[in-house]
Design an enzyme around this catalytic site. Structure first.
Site, PDB file in Angstrom:
ATOM      1  N   LEU A 208      15.821   5.005  -9.874  1.00  0.00           N
ATOM      2  CA  LEU A 208      16.099   4.765  -8.464  1.00  0.00           C
ATOM      3  C   LEU A 208      14.798   4.985  -7.710  1.00  0.00           C
ATOM      4  O   LEU A 208      14.019   5.882  -8.059  1.00  0.00           O
ATOM      5  CB  LEU A 208      17.183   5.726  -7.948  1.00  0.00           C
ATOM      6  CG  LEU A 208      18.588   5.585  -8.538  1.00  0.00           C
ATOM      7  CD1 LEU A 208      19.507   6.663  -7.966  1.00  0.00           C
ATOM      8  CD2 LEU A 208      19.165   4.204  -8.277  1.00  0.00           C
ATOM      9  N   ASP A 209      14.548   4.195  -6.672  1.00  0.00           N
ATOM     10  CA  ASP A 209      13.304   4.374  -5.940  1.00  0.00           C
ATOM     11  C   ASP A 209      13.356   5.666  -5.128  1.00  0.00           C
ATOM     12  O   ASP A 209      14.411   6.280  -4.965  1.00  0.00           O
ATOM     13  CB  ASP A 209      12.987   3.156  -5.066  1.00  0.00           C
ATOM     14  CG  ASP A 209      13.992   2.965  -3.944  1.00  0.00           C
ATOM     15  OD1 ASP A 209      14.073   3.839  -3.067  1.00  0.00           O
ATOM     16  OD2 ASP A 209      14.698   1.934  -3.945  1.00  0.00           O
ATOM     17  N   ILE A 210      12.237   6.058  -4.590  1.00  0.00           N
ATOM     18  CA  ILE A 210      12.096   7.365  -3.953  1.00  0.00           C
ATOM     19  C   ILE A 210      13.032   7.533  -2.751  1.00  0.00           C
ATOM     20  O   ILE A 210      13.454   8.652  -2.436  1.00  0.00           O
ATOM     21  CB  ILE A 210      10.623   7.609  -3.540  1.00  0.00           C
ATOM     22  CG1 ILE A 210      10.398   9.069  -3.138  1.00  0.00           C
ATOM     23  CG2 ILE A 210      10.189   6.642  -2.446  1.00  0.00           C
ATOM     24  CD1 ILE A 210       8.935   9.426  -2.945  1.00  0.00           C
ATOM     25  N   ASN A 211      13.389   6.440  -2.100  1.00  0.00           N
ATOM     26  CA  ASN A 211      14.236   6.526  -0.909  1.00  0.00           C
ATOM     27  C   ASN A 211      15.722   6.291  -1.205  1.00  0.00           C
ATOM     28  O   ASN A 211      16.532   6.280  -0.273  1.00  0.00           O
ATOM     29  CB  ASN A 211      13.770   5.510   0.138  1.00  0.00           C
ATOM     30  CG  ASN A 211      12.398   5.860   0.692  1.00  0.00           C
ATOM     31  OD1 ASN A 211      12.119   7.023   0.974  1.00  0.00           O
ATOM     32  ND2 ASN A 211      11.538   4.864   0.814  1.00  0.00           N
TER      33      ASN A 211
END
Length: 300
Positions: free
Chosen positions: A128-131
């Site tokens: 999952l991306d950081i955000n």
């Protein structure tokens, strides 16, 4: 003196069958350790980074648990498939954590809050991306992780998305029919209105897709000039994010919860070898009990 009559040939000596486990493809053995996917490890082998028993490995080589395997000169501890302790946990990823074991910028990673292991390592199932927040799976079985991530197994991912604005019928149809992105065509399997519109014109939707491309959900909405304000993964396959699981916390799956995952990806359970193993398997199958030993005729 020569003896007359037919010459009898000595009986052939019976050779004992080896009890060594069957060899496996080198990339499969390494994938089980969690170093990477099979495709990535095949690249490492082709680049000459892997050696087996002191010899540089090539594509197609096979290995056994007792072989000495090195990657970039470092010995890799490998285990037979039946010796893997298969654990799976659900982790509720918060915003700000990166899906990397070590981050050059010193940012917190998804591995920081996981339980410590002895002689094993956690392998993440996808990213999952950081955000993005929400459900992530981790396992100690690299082969299981590889199969869970593989597109051919078709695990559905479901996300809750808060979008600036609303999705018109034309935009909904485009995202369901398929949009050409930089890395190919992507589409949602379903888009469900989840309400929640406020004064800022933010609106919640639930979307599902079977792909796993980089930032795929965000890019699909961006292709329709819609900005994603918040993104939460709430389901992977049949596993949903527990409402009681707070961000930064994990929850371990039971053996009964892991079994459907392994059956879905056609991953066999533990194998038992040797005399005890065969007896255990007979017991599990419900075979007839073994016969009583025959009485020694010379015993009085």
């Amino acid at each position: 003196p020569l003896l007359k009559g037919p010459v009898s040939t000595p009986p052939k000596r019976l050779t004992r069958t080896s009890n060594r486990p069957m060899s496996e493809k080198l990339q499969k053995v390494l994938a089980r350790t969690g170093l990477g996917s099979r495709r990535e490890l095949e690249t490492w082998i082709a680049d000459g980074r892997v050696s087996v028993n002191g010899q540089v490995a090539t594509l197609g080589d096979r290995a056994e648990p007792e072989d000495t395997i090195r990657v970039d000169g470092r010995i890799i501890r490998v285990k037979a498939e039946e010796d893997i302790v298969r654990r799976v946990i659900i982790y509720h990823k918060p915003v700000g954590e990166v899906c990397s074991r070590n981050d050059p910028q010193g940012r917190p990673t998804v591995f920081d809050n996981l339980p410590k292991l002895q002689g094993m390592r956690w392998v993440q199932v996808g990213r999952l991306d950081i955000n993005t927040t929400g459900l992530m799976l981790f396992t100690t079985d690299g082969e299981l992780a590889h199969r869970l991530m593989h597109p051919s197994n078709g695990f559905v991912r479901e996300y809750a998305v808060r979008v600036h604005g609303t999705v018109s019928d034309d935009k909904r149809k485009a995202m369901l029919d398929g949009v050409l992105l930089e890395d190919g065509v992507s589409k949602f399997d379903r888009i469900e209105d989840a309400g929640g519109a406020d004064e800022g014109a933010n609106h919640w939707y639930k979307v599902t897709l079977t792909g796993g491309k980089y930032r795929e959900v965000r890019r699909l909405f961006q292709s329709q000039d819609l900005e994603v304000a918040r993104l939460i993964r709430i389901r992977f396959g049949d596993l949903t994010l527990p409402s009681s699981l707070r961000t930064g916390r994990w929850q371990e799956l039971s053996e009964q919860e892991i079994k459907p995952l392994t059956e879905r990806v056609d991953l066999k359970g533990k194998k038992y070898t040797g005399l005890y193993g065969r007896a255990r398997l007979r017991h599990q199958r419900g075979d007839k009990p073994p016969r009583k030993p025959r009485r020694n005729p010379y015993r009085r």
